[in-house]
Design a protein around this motif. Structure first.
Motif, mmCIF file in Angstrom:
data_model
loop_
_atom_site.group_PDB
_atom_site.id
_atom_site.type_symbol
_atom_site.label_atom_id
_atom_site.label_comp_id
_atom_site.label_asym_id
_atom_site.label_seq_id
_atom_site.Cartn_x
_atom_site.Cartn_y
_atom_site.Cartn_z
ATOM 1 N N GLU A 140 0.772 -1.137 -0.023
ATOM 2 C CA GLU A 140 0.104 0.191 0.041
ATOM 3 C C GLU A 140 0.898 1.346 -0.068
ATOM 4 N N ASP A 141 2.097 1.174 0.796
ATOM 5 C CA ASP A 141 2.804 2.318 0.616
ATOM 6 C C ASP A 141 3.465 2.816 -0.647
ATOM 7 N N TRP A 142 3.245 1.690 -1.404
ATOM 8 C CA TRP A 142 4.049 1.844 -2.913
ATOM 9 C C TRP A 142 2.961 2.022 -3.864
ATOM 10 N N ARG A 143 1.833 2.109 -3.392
ATOM 11 C CA ARG A 143 0.633 2.380 -4.540
ATOM 12 C C ARG A 143 0.299 4.020 -4.674
ATOM 13 N N VAL A 144 0.034 4.423 -5.860
ATOM 14 C CA VAL A 144 -0.239 5.936 -5.985
ATOM 15 C C VAL A 144 -1.333 6.409 -5.014
ATOM 16 N N GLY A 145 -0.827 7.453 -4.443
ATOM 17 C CA GLY A 145 -1.738 8.011 -3.145
ATOM 18 C C GLY A 145 -1.845 7.388 -2.112
ATOM 19 N N GLY A 146 -0.953 6.060 -1.987
ATOM 20 C CA GLY A 146 -0.892 5.401 -0.734
ATOM 21 C C GLY A 146 -2.383 4.598 -0.447
ATOM 22 N N LYS A 147 -3.219 4.348 -1.591
ATOM 23 C CA LYS A 147 -4.635 3.892 -1.573
ATOM 24 C C LYS A 147 -4.386 2.664 -2.001
ATOM 25 N N PRO A 148 -5.418 1.727 -1.667
ATOM 26 C CA PRO A 148 -5.367 0.292 -1.787
ATOM 27 C C PRO A 148 -5.617 0.093 -3.273
ATOM 28 N N ASP A 149 -6.336 0.818 -4.183
ATOM 29 C CA ASP A 149 -6.751 0.827 -5.520
ATOM 30 C C ASP A 149 -5.710 1.597 -6.209
ATOM 31 N N GLY A 150 -4.572 2.180 -6.017
ATOM 32 C CA GLY A 150 -3.861 2.945 -6.685
ATOM 33 C C GLY A 150 -2.593 1.971 -7.575
ATOM 34 N N ARG A 151 -2.156 2.551 -8.485
ATOM 35 C CA ARG A 151 -1.307 1.421 -9.219
ATOM 36 C C ARG A 151 0.094 1.416 -8.345
ATOM 37 N N LEU A 152 0.747 0.254 -8.605
ATOM 38 C CA LEU A 152 1.753 -0.044 -7.947
ATOM 39 C C LEU A 152 2.845 0.316 -8.533
ATOM 40 N N GLN A 153 3.654 1.373 -8.040
ATOM 41 C CA GLN A 153 4.714 1.966 -8.492
ATOM 42 C C GLN A 153 6.298 1.311 -8.502
ATOM 43 N N GLY A 154 6.234 0.163 -7.854
ATOM 44 C CA GLY A 154 7.464 -0.594 -7.852
ATOM 45 C C GLY A 154 7.270 -1.570 -6.578
ATOM 46 N N LEU A 155 8.258 -2.396 -6.337
ATOM 47 C CA LEU A 155 8.247 -3.461 -5.348
ATOM 48 C C LEU A 155 9.181 -2.801 -4.103
ATOM 49 N N PRO A 156 8.273 -2.777 -2.827
ATOM 50 C CA PRO A 156 8.837 -2.493 -1.725
ATOM 51 C C PRO A 156 10.045 -3.427 -1.328
ATOM 52 N N PHE A 157 11.129 -3.025 -0.627
ATOM 53 C CA PHE A 157 12.283 -4.078 0.082
ATOM 54 C C PHE A 157 12.609 -3.569 1.258
ATOM 55 N N SER A 158 13.110 -2.316 1.347
ATOM 56 C CA SER A 158 13.745 -1.921 2.510
ATOM 57 C C SER A 158 12.658 -1.032 3.334
ATOM 58 N N GLY A 159 12.178 -1.455 4.257
ATOM 59 C CA GLY A 159 11.177 -0.860 5.201
ATOM 60 C C GLY A 159 12.043 -0.388 6.312
ATOM 61 N N PHE A 160 11.435 0.539 7.027
ATOM 62 C CA PHE A 160 12.230 1.349 8.153
ATOM 63 C C PHE A 160 11.423 1.710 9.513
ATOM 64 N N SER A 161 11.986 1.659 10.502
ATOM 65 C CA SER A 161 11.394 2.128 11.602
ATOM 66 C C SER A 161 12.097 3.392 12.061
ATOM 67 N N TRP A 162 11.247 4.479 12.655
ATOM 68 C CA TRP A 162 11.972 5.936 12.960
ATOM 69 C C TRP A 162 11.691 6.078 14.325
ATOM 70 N N PRO A 163 12.490 5.728 15.245
ATOM 71 C CA PRO A 163 12.172 5.913 16.608
ATOM 72 C C PRO A 163 12.928 7.225 17.288
ATOM 73 N N VAL A 164 12.801 7.535 18.347
ATOM 74 C CA VAL A 164 13.634 8.583 19.034
ATOM 75 C C VAL A 164 14.508 7.664 19.859
ATOM 76 N N TRP A 165 15.667 8.204 19.848
ATOM 77 C CA TRP A 165 16.953 7.682 20.381
ATOM 78 C C TRP A 165 17.188 8.331 21.744
ATOM 79 N N TYR A 166 17.253 7.811 22.808
ATOM 80 C CA TYR A 166 17.659 8.435 24.178
ATOM 81 C C TYR A 166 19.049 7.864 24.720
ATOM 82 N N ASN A 167 20.243 8.815 24.775
ATOM 83 C CA ASN A 167 21.356 8.287 25.558
ATOM 84 C C ASN A 167 21.076 8.264 27.085
ATOM 85 N N THR A 168 20.793 7.052 27.495
ATOM 86 C CA THR A 168 20.363 6.790 29.021
ATOM 87 C C THR A 168 21.484 7.101 30.046
#
Length: 437
Positions: A140-168
């Motif tokens: 879905e992330d790779w579909r046009v507009g992020g919508k289920p019926d959008g055309r698929l623009q490519g094949l996803p491979f490298s997903g990511f998480s993006w947290p906040v880092w804390y130096n304890t």
């Protein structure tokens, strides 16, 4: 993540620029079987974001080698430049198109389908046995507009998480015994850190890192669908919940939460400050996990990954993070989709989706896998291991990339001022103007 803007159609007409950058793709469609568009020959031409020095480069090289050994097809790989979007567009315009581009779905690449640079891949995922293997959220992330019926623009491979880092270590030294979960606690932590001579939250206010953090804060009071609409079409000033989030951003700025001179910092400065212990907090993606370990500062051993604290009355019930699959994926050009070349493209792309190969990328580059298999055994990096457990402790905010599209660079210019002294009204007006172009 690369951030470039401007209409593709205009640039491809600039022949002088085309000629200069197309030379960098001399390996794509030049002589011999590479130039022969009527026959694929024994080669495939690829431009890749995973260039030398990237944490995924070694895993990629192993795939290339194994693919050639198995199929006899040589991979003519060209390193993607920082301006990989311009690089590819100019090569296409000069008649030197690659077959496959390994690239982020971001900014100008979002327009490649309509511009005729690439082709939709909806049919290929079924033919190639990937439809049931890839996570629906990744597709879905790779579909046009992020919508289920959008055309698929490519094949996803490298997903990511993006947290906040804390130096304890730094937090404890400043008398902050727990990771802040509210913005009030964040402000209090920032004051205590500054009292100890430590910068609080370091961020590149002059580039994409500052852009992402701004949006994470700005959407604190707004539901996802409204935020997506505003990011895509504008209306920042006219949407009360978004304005409330922008005001929250300036309140945190004025309270000293962000590092000094954030408006003049970039991603490199942000990483350097956190890795060296000069700043206690940063927001950064999973692609930086292996870099942190590679910094040889030991920072990975006293870093806790969590979410960004939220204000009272926020839409979110937990601290927020980003997650998505618009990282690196495979886009197929018109040349690559030609009937005499697509079979080599199929063999090449599907070779990346074997579980052991994906695991190799998880281990080397800390990617979030796009398939449903369990890759925890490959998560040898301590930060990645933490990251895979975040789902229960954070809420995920809307990643702006797909929604702001080609307005990215003008928005960064506006937000550089936001990290300086711009008022909420000036920020929202600037964002509306940048969005409407």
């Amino acid at each position: 993540m690369d951030h470039r803007t401007g209409p593709w159609a205009v640039r491809v007409m600039a022949v002088s620029v085309v000629s200069a950058l197309a030379l960098g793709l001399g390996g794509c469609g030049t002589s011999g079987d590479q130039a022969d568009d009527t026959g694929a020959g024994n080669s495939i031409d690829v431009v890749t974001r995973w260039s030398a020095g990237n944490t995924a480069a070694a895993a990629q090289a192993r795939v290339f080698k194994a693919f050639t050994k198995k199929t006899g097809v040589k991979v003519n790989a060209t390193d993607g430049l920082e301006t990989i979007d311009d690089q590819v567009e100019n090569a296409v315009a000069a008649g030197k198109s690659p077959d496959v581009v390994i690239v982020n779905l971001y900014d100008k690449t979002l327009g490649w389908l309509d511009a005729g640079v690439t082709v939709p891949v909806d049919g290929y995922i079924k033919e190639w046995g990937l439809a049931d293997k890839l996570k629906p959220a990744a597709l879905e992330d790779w579909r046009v507009g992020g919508k289920p019926d959008g055309r698929l623009q490519g094949l996803p491979f490298s997903g990511f998480s993006w947290p906040v880092w804390y130096n304890t270590d730094l937090l404890k030294r400043a008398g902050v015994d727990t990771i802040p979960t509210t913005t009030d606690e964040l402000v209090d932590a920032a004051k205590k850190l500054r009292a100890k001579g430590v910068q609080p939250l370091t961020v590149g206010g002059n580039d994409w890192t500052g852009q992402k953090l701004f949006y994470q804060i700005a959407e604190s009071y707004t539901d996802a669908s409204t935020m997506e609409r505003v990011m895509k079409s504008g209306g920042y000033c006219a949407t009360p919940s978004v304005m409330k989030g922008i005001k929250l951003f300036t309140q945190l700025r004025n309270a000293g939460v962000f590092a000094d001179n954030s408006a003049g910092l970039n991603a490199d400065a942000m990483y350097a400050a956190f890795y060296s212990g000069k700043a206690a907090i940063m927001s950064a993606g999973s692609w930086a996990y292996t870099d942190a370990k590679g910094s040889k500062t030991g920072i990975e051993s006293h870093t806790a990954l969590a979410g960004l604290p939220v204000p009272s009355g926020a839409t979110f019930k937990k601290p927020t993070a980003f997650q998505g699959f618009t990282g690196v994926g495979f886009m197929i050009t018109k040349r690559g989709a030609s009937k005499d070349r697509i079979d080599n493209v199929r063999k090449f792309i599907t070779s990346f989706y074997q579980d052991a190969t994906i695991g190799d990328f998880v281990k080397d580059a800390s990617i979030l896998p796009p398939t449903g298999s369990d890759f925890s055994a490959y998560a040898t990096d301590p930060l990645l291991s933490q990251s895979l457990k975040l789902d229960t402790s954070v809420d995920y905010a809307v990643v702006p990339d797909v929604w702001i599209g080609s307005a990215s660079d003008p928005i960064i210019q506006v937000l550089t001022g936001a990290y300086g002294t711009s008022s909420p009204d000036k920020i929202c007006q600037g964002l509306d103007n940048a969005t409407k172009g």
